[in-house]
Design a protein around this motif. Structure first.
Motif, short mmCIF file in Angstrom:
data_model
loop_
_atom_site.label_atom_id
_atom_site.label_comp_id
_atom_site.label_asym_id
_atom_site.label_seq_id
_atom_site.Cartn_x
_atom_site.Cartn_y
_atom_site.Cartn_z
N THR A 11 53.50 104.88 145.45
CA THR A 11 53.84 103.88 146.45
C THR A 11 54.61 102.72 145.85
OG1 THR A 11 52.94 102.61 148.32
CG2 THR A 11 51.69 102.53 146.26
N GLY A 12 55.40 102.09 146.68
CA GLY A 12 56.19 100.92 146.33
C GLY A 12 57.04 100.57 147.54
N GLU A 13 57.75 99.49 147.45
CA GLU A 13 58.62 99.09 148.54
C GLU A 13 59.94 99.86 148.46
OE1 GLU A 13 57.54 97.52 150.92
OE2 GLU A 13 55.78 96.51 150.12
N GLN A 14 60.75 99.74 149.50
CA GLN A 14 62.07 100.35 149.49
C GLN A 14 62.87 99.80 148.31
OE1 GLN A 14 64.33 99.74 153.05
NE2 GLN A 14 65.88 101.23 152.52
N GLY A 15 63.50 100.71 147.56
CA GLY A 15 64.30 100.30 146.43
C GLY A 15 63.53 100.12 145.14
N GLN A 16 62.21 100.40 145.14
CA GLN A 16 61.42 100.25 143.92
C GLN A 16 61.27 101.56 143.15
OE1 GLN A 16 57.74 98.19 145.07
NE2 GLN A 16 58.64 96.28 144.33
N CYS A 17 62.15 102.53 143.44
CA CYS A 17 62.29 103.73 142.61
C CYS A 17 61.10 104.68 142.69
CB CYS A 17 62.57 103.35 141.16
SG CYS A 17 64.06 102.37 140.94
N ARG A 142 54.81 101.15 150.56
CA ARG A 142 53.55 100.41 150.42
C ARG A 142 52.99 99.94 151.76
NH1 ARG A 142 55.16 97.12 146.89
NH2 ARG A 142 54.53 98.34 145.09
N ARG A 143 53.82 99.44 152.65
CA ARG A 143 53.31 98.90 153.91
C ARG A 143 52.76 99.99 154.83
NH1 ARG A 143 57.08 99.46 158.03
NH2 ARG A 143 59.19 100.02 157.39
N LEU A 144 53.08 101.26 154.53
CA LEU A 144 52.58 102.38 155.34
C LEU A 144 51.43 103.11 154.67
CD1 LEU A 144 56.01 103.89 156.47
CD2 LEU A 144 54.57 102.28 157.73
N LEU A 145 51.04 102.67 153.48
CA LEU A 145 50.08 103.41 152.68
C LEU A 145 48.75 103.62 153.41
CD1 LEU A 145 49.23 104.66 149.95
CD2 LEU A 145 48.61 102.34 149.21
N ASP A 146 48.11 102.53 153.84
CA ASP A 146 46.82 102.66 154.49
C ASP A 146 46.90 103.48 155.77
OD1 ASP A 146 45.68 101.16 152.48
OD2 ASP A 146 45.73 99.28 153.60
N ASP A 161 50.85 102.92 141.98
CA ASP A 161 51.79 101.85 142.31
C ASP A 161 52.87 101.80 141.24
OD1 ASP A 161 53.10 99.33 142.72
OD2 ASP A 161 51.33 98.61 143.79
N VAL A 162 54.13 101.98 141.65
CA VAL A 162 55.22 102.05 140.67
C VAL A 162 55.41 100.74 139.91
CG1 VAL A 162 56.46 103.86 141.91
CG2 VAL A 162 56.95 101.47 142.43
N ARG A 163 54.87 99.63 140.43
CA ARG A 163 55.03 98.35 139.73
C ARG A 163 54.21 98.31 138.45
NH1 ARG A 163 53.14 94.31 144.35
NH2 ARG A 163 51.46 95.86 144.25
N THR A 164 53.11 99.04 138.41
CA THR A 164 52.19 98.91 137.28
C THR A 164 51.84 100.23 136.62
OG1 THR A 164 50.31 99.01 138.82
CG2 THR A 164 51.13 96.82 138.25
N ALA A 165 52.10 101.35 137.26
CA ALA A 165 51.63 102.64 136.76
C ALA A 165 52.50 103.15 135.61
CB ALA A 165 51.61 103.67 137.89
#
Length: 230
Positions: A11-17, A142-146, A161-165
Motif C-alpha cells: 500500500t501507498g498513495e498514488q505515485g509512491q511506486c 492507502r486510503r482504500l486499504l481498510d 507500506d512502501v514508505r517503510t517496508a
C-alpha cells in the motif's frame, strides 16, 4: 487453508511506486521455482499525468493495453479511463481462480476503487477469496486499504507500506508463506515440485534481468521480455 493463507497488501498513495515495489519483490522470487499467476499493471505518464496502464500476465509474460485516457467508443469508461475490451478480457483470463496444485502465488495489481464499485476485476476477486487459494499479493491505495480488507473479509492481511517496508524482507515473508502453503498441500497429499534451498535459508536469486543484460535498477520479473520501459 485460505482462512490462514496470507494476503500481502502493498500500500501507498498514488505515485509512491507500489507497482515498482511489487515488481522488485517478484524479481526476488521468480528464480526460486515459484509458480506465479495474476497480473502486473505498469502505468504510463504523459505530460506529467498518468495516461493509462498496460497489463502483464505473470504466468505467460504476455501483455495487453488495459486502458488509457484517450476516448474510444468501444471502451468501458471508469473514472477518466477508457478500458479496452481486449484488455479486460485478457486480465479476466489471467485472474481465473488458479488450480491450487499448480500455483504458489497469486498477484493482483491493483485492487482499487473500480473493483470496490463492482467493476473491472471485482468478480474475479470475489471468486478468488471464496475458494482455496495460495498466498496472494495485492496493491491497494492507502486510503482504500481498510475498505478493501473489510469488503472482501480478508482474515489474514499482511500490510506492506512502501514508505517503510524493505523489499528484501517482504520477499522473504512471501517465500515463508509459500513454504507454508506447499507444506499444507503436501500434508493433504497433493504433489508439489520442490523449492530450492531450505525453509529457513531463503537467499534471493539473481534478478532475472541481470542474465539478459538489463540494468540492475530495472530488473525484469519474467524470464523473457518484460521491463518497465519495454
Amino acid at each position: 487453508m485460505s482462512d490462514q493463507t496470507p494476503v500481502f497488501i502493498i500500500t501507498g498513495e498514488q505515485g509512491q511506486c507500489k507497482t515498482t515495489f511489487l515488481h522488485l519483490v517478484l524479481s526476488l522470487t521468480v528464480g526460486a521455482n515459484v509458480r506465479i499467476r495474476g497480473v502486473l499493471a505498469p502505468g504510463h505518464v504523459r505530460d506529467g499525468r498518468r495516461s493509462g496502464f498496460t497489463l502483464i500476465n505473470l504466468a505467460t509474460g504476455e501483455h495487453e493495453e488495459l486502458c488509457s485516457i484517450d476516448p474510444d467508443p468501444r471502451c468501458e469508461v471508469h473514472g477518466r479511463y477508457y478500458f479496452r475490451p481486449e484488455g479486460l478480457a485478457f486480465g479476466r483470463r489471467a485472474l481465473v481462480p488458479p488450480d491450487p496444485r499448480e500455483t504458489d502465488l497469486m498477484v493482483i495489481d491493483e485492487v482499487g476503487r473500480f473493483e470496490l464499485q463492482g467493476a473491472v476485476w471485482a468478480d474475479q476477486i470475489d471468486r478468488l477469496v471464496t475458494l482455496p487459494h495460495p498466498p496472494m499479493v495485492w496493491t491497494v491505495r492507502r486510503r482504500l486499504l481498510d475498505t478493501a480488507i473489510q469488503n472482501w473479509e480478508i482474515r489474514n492481511p499482511v500490510v506492506v507500506d512502501v514508505r517503510t517496508a524493505s523489499v528484501m524482507a517482504t520477499a522473504s515473508d512471501v517465500m515463508d508463506a509459500i513454504w507454508e502453503w506447499r507444506e499444507a498441500q503436501t500434508r493433504s497429499g497433493l504433489p508439489v515440485p520442490p523449492l530450492p534451498g531450505g525453509r529457513n535459508a531463503f537467499e534471493p536469486p539473481v534478478l532475472a534481468g541481470a542474465a539478459a543484460g538489463a540494468s540492475a535498477d530495472t530488473p525484469t520479473i519474467l524470464r523473457r521480455r518484460y521491463s518497465p520501459e519495454g
